[in-house]
Design a protein around this motif. Structure first.
Motif, mmCIF file in Angstrom:
data_model
loop_
_atom_site.group_PDB
_atom_site.id
_atom_site.type_symbol
_atom_site.label_atom_id
_atom_site.label_comp_id
_atom_site.label_asym_id
_atom_site.label_seq_id
_atom_site.Cartn_x
_atom_site.Cartn_y
_atom_site.Cartn_z
ATOM 1 N N GLY A 1 37.092 41.968 49.225
ATOM 2 C CA GLY A 1 37.238 42.927 48.137
ATOM 3 C C GLY A 1 36.729 44.302 48.497
ATOM 4 O O GLY A 1 37.390 45.317 48.229
ATOM 5 N N THR B 1 27.852 33.956 41.921
ATOM 6 C CA THR B 1 28.656 34.562 40.849
ATOM 7 C C THR B 1 28.775 36.065 41.042
ATOM 8 O O THR B 1 29.861 36.646 40.880
ATOM 9 C CB THR B 1 28.014 34.264 39.482
ATOM 10 N N GLY C 1 32.294 37.744 41.764
ATOM 11 C CA GLY C 1 32.731 38.676 40.717
ATOM 12 C C GLY C 1 32.980 40.068 41.258
ATOM 13 O O GLY C 1 33.996 40.705 40.922
ATOM 14 N N LEU C 2 32.074 40.557 42.103
ATOM 15 C CA LEU C 2 32.277 41.882 42.704
ATOM 16 C C LEU C 2 33.516 41.901 43.585
ATOM 17 O O LEU C 2 34.305 42.856 43.559
ATOM 18 C CB LEU C 2 31.044 42.272 43.523
ATOM 19 N N LEU D 1 36.264 39.984 43.469
ATOM 20 C CA LEU D 1 37.483 39.954 42.662
ATOM 21 C C LEU D 1 37.688 41.265 41.913
ATOM 22 O O LEU D 1 38.810 41.776 41.821
ATOM 23 C CB LEU D 1 37.413 38.786 41.669
ATOM 24 N N GLY D 2 36.591 41.810 41.379
ATOM 25 C CA GLY D 2 36.705 43.075 40.649
ATOM 26 C C GLY D 2 37.208 44.199 41.536
ATOM 27 O O GLY D 2 38.079 44.992 41.138
ATOM 28 N N LEU D 3 36.696 44.288 42.748
ATOM 29 C CA LEU D 3 37.128 45.334 43.673
ATOM 30 C C LEU D 3 38.585 45.145 44.094
ATOM 31 O O LEU D 3 39.327 46.125 44.263
ATOM 32 C CB LEU D 3 36.220 45.349 44.898
ATOM 33 N N LEU E 1 40.923 43.798 42.219
ATOM 34 C CA LEU E 1 41.742 44.203 41.067
ATOM 35 C C LEU E 1 41.815 45.722 40.935
ATOM 36 O O LEU E 1 42.871 46.290 40.662
ATOM 37 C CB LEU E 1 41.170 43.581 39.791
ATOM 38 N N VAL E 2 40.679 46.393 41.144
ATOM 39 C CA VAL E 2 40.676 47.853 41.089
ATOM 40 C C VAL E 2 41.568 48.426 42.185
ATOM 41 O O VAL E 2 42.352 49.361 41.958
ATOM 42 C CB VAL E 2 39.237 48.399 41.226
#
Length: 442
Positions: free
Chosen positions: A319, A65, A69-70, A72-74, A76-77
């Protein structure tokens, strides 16, 4: 004709197993040159992972997770803050090649007897010779059969009583050190994906002697710390070596002769299932179909921890590399030049992160996303990654082998870590020397 035992299969496994098998089949079709899109392979593996998610160990689920999560977050940023172009259609593709190879290698379990491959019976011997036989058996057989060899040899030793600490340490070190050179390990699959121009021959010429040196170090360490006179060991017979030597010869024959255009990862992906099917077909197509079905419903879902970890680590790599490129305009790299000092520092950092509880694939993936390597530097990076994997999985309390030993034989990961710290320090010294030698050779 005997048939495999039928056991009830959970619905999630009944769906996920065939999906994993389909992912392997699609990848083999891609390797054959057919127009199969890589996202189709990736989607099959990811859907299977989602189905098997509730069955993951809590630690595996937490790490997976975090990685996903990291990643996908990166992404998106990078897309929202820096207007980076993201190939969303290929979002899930990273490490699909590695997962396909892992699934292909799992078919080795179908080679040999009708109950699957197992090391031939050997009489237990004690003392240094017995411990050396255990290490060598796990190392050589495990180079092909991976983690299953630990259970095969460990369960055979357990017939003489519960496994002692020196026996467990030998199982751990024998398998983990094979990551230094074995082309059948997941570590090699990851490295070949991240560094496709690596020179495997040079890796083998340094990694194999280093692996054997790890065995010598381990035997000396265990002899000094424990009384091995009454510790049963595993007697390795010459017949045990036929299968791993034959498999290695086949892979190298395809790589240097029949299919020189394919990577070793690709060759292993189609060759291992092909050999497994051929070895079973002599018993008839119905028997073979039953074996493959049982494998898909039992063994493949049991690989959920490995599959989820590699897929999510691939998402993190994508990411992180995308974010770094977007934020720095593609100009920033961790090192201006990747030589021996930088390689040694990277190796030690990944091992330290493994001791802290992170799987080495995380450190390797992060390092790869911060480097831009060309030519011979890819070979140096590959050696660093493989060596960090070999040392990190032996000492890391949450590595796959230590978690497996804990689940099977009741030895805690923290205890294994404490007893492997000295071994890891000695092997790390040899690895750094190997880094310096390889850098001078390149």
């Amino acid at each position: 004709m005997p048939t495999p035992d039928a056991t009830p299969t959970p619905l999630r496994h009944a769906l996920a197993g065939p999906l994993i098998l389909a992912g392997l089949g699609l990848q083999v079709l891609r390797l054959a040159g057919l127009p199969v899109a890589l996202p189709a392979v990736s989607l099959a593996f990811w859907l299977a992972t989602l189905l098997l998610w509730p069955d993951l160990r809590r630690g595996n689920r937490r790490q997976a997770t975090l990685l996903a999560g990291l990643g996908l977050g990166l992404l998106l940023v990078a897309a929202l803050a820096f207007d980076a172009e993201i190939a969303w259609a290929h979002l899930l593709d990273n490490n699909s090649y590695v997962v396909a190879m892992l699934v292909g290698v799992s078919f080795i379990g179908l080679i040999g007897t009708r109950r699957g491959h197992a090391p031939p019976p050997g009489s237990a011997i004690t003392g240094r010779r017995g411990t050396a036989g255990t290490w060598l058996g796990v190392h050589l057989l495990g180079a092909i059969l991976n983690l299953s060899t630990v259970f095969m040899v460990g369960d055979r030793l357990r017939r003489h009583g519960e496994l002692s600490l020196p026996q467990l340490l030998t199982l751990n070190r024998g398998l983990s050190s094979a990551a230094l050179w074995s082309p059948f390990f997941a570590s090699m699959g990851v490295v070949m994906t991240l560094a496709p121009e690596m020179d495997y021959t040079r890796i083998l010429l340094i990694g194999l002697p280093l692996g054997l040196a790890a065995g010598t170090l381990s035997l000396q360490d265990l002899s000094r710390r424990f009384d091995l006179d009454a510790v049963p060991g595993y007697s390795l017979s010459p017949r045990s070596l036929l299968m791993p030597v034959g498999m290695a010869a086949l892979v190298l024959g395809f790589h240097y002769g029949l299919t020189p255009g394919l990577s070793i990862v690709g060759i292993i992906t189609f060759l291992m299932p092909g050999v497994a099917l051929a070895s079973n077909l002599r018993h008839g197509p119905r028997w073979t179909l039953r074996r493959v079905r049982a494998h898909a419903l039992e063994r493949l879902p049991a690989m959920r921890g490995e599959i989820s970890l590699f897929l999510c680590a691939g998402l993190l790599t994508l990411g992180l590399s995308t974010f770094i490129d977007a934020a720095t305009g593609g100009q920033w790299r961790l090192f201006g030049h990747f030589g021996a000092p930088q390689a040694a520092l990277s190796f030690l950092a990944i091992v330290a992160s493994a001791i802290a509880g992170l799987h080495p694939i995380i450190g390797v993936s992060v390092l790869a996303s911060m480097l831009e390597l060309a030519g011979d530097r890819q070979t140096l990076f590959a050696f660093v990654a493989l060596a960090a994997w070999a040392v990190g999985t032996s000492v890391g309390p949450l590595s796959g082998i230590n978690l497996s030993l804990q689940g099977r034989y009741g030895i805690g990961g923290g205890r294994m870590m404490r007893h492997n710290l000295g071994y890891a320090a000695m092997l790390s010294t040899l690895v750094v020397a190997g880094i310096v030698l390889l850098d001078a050779w390149l």
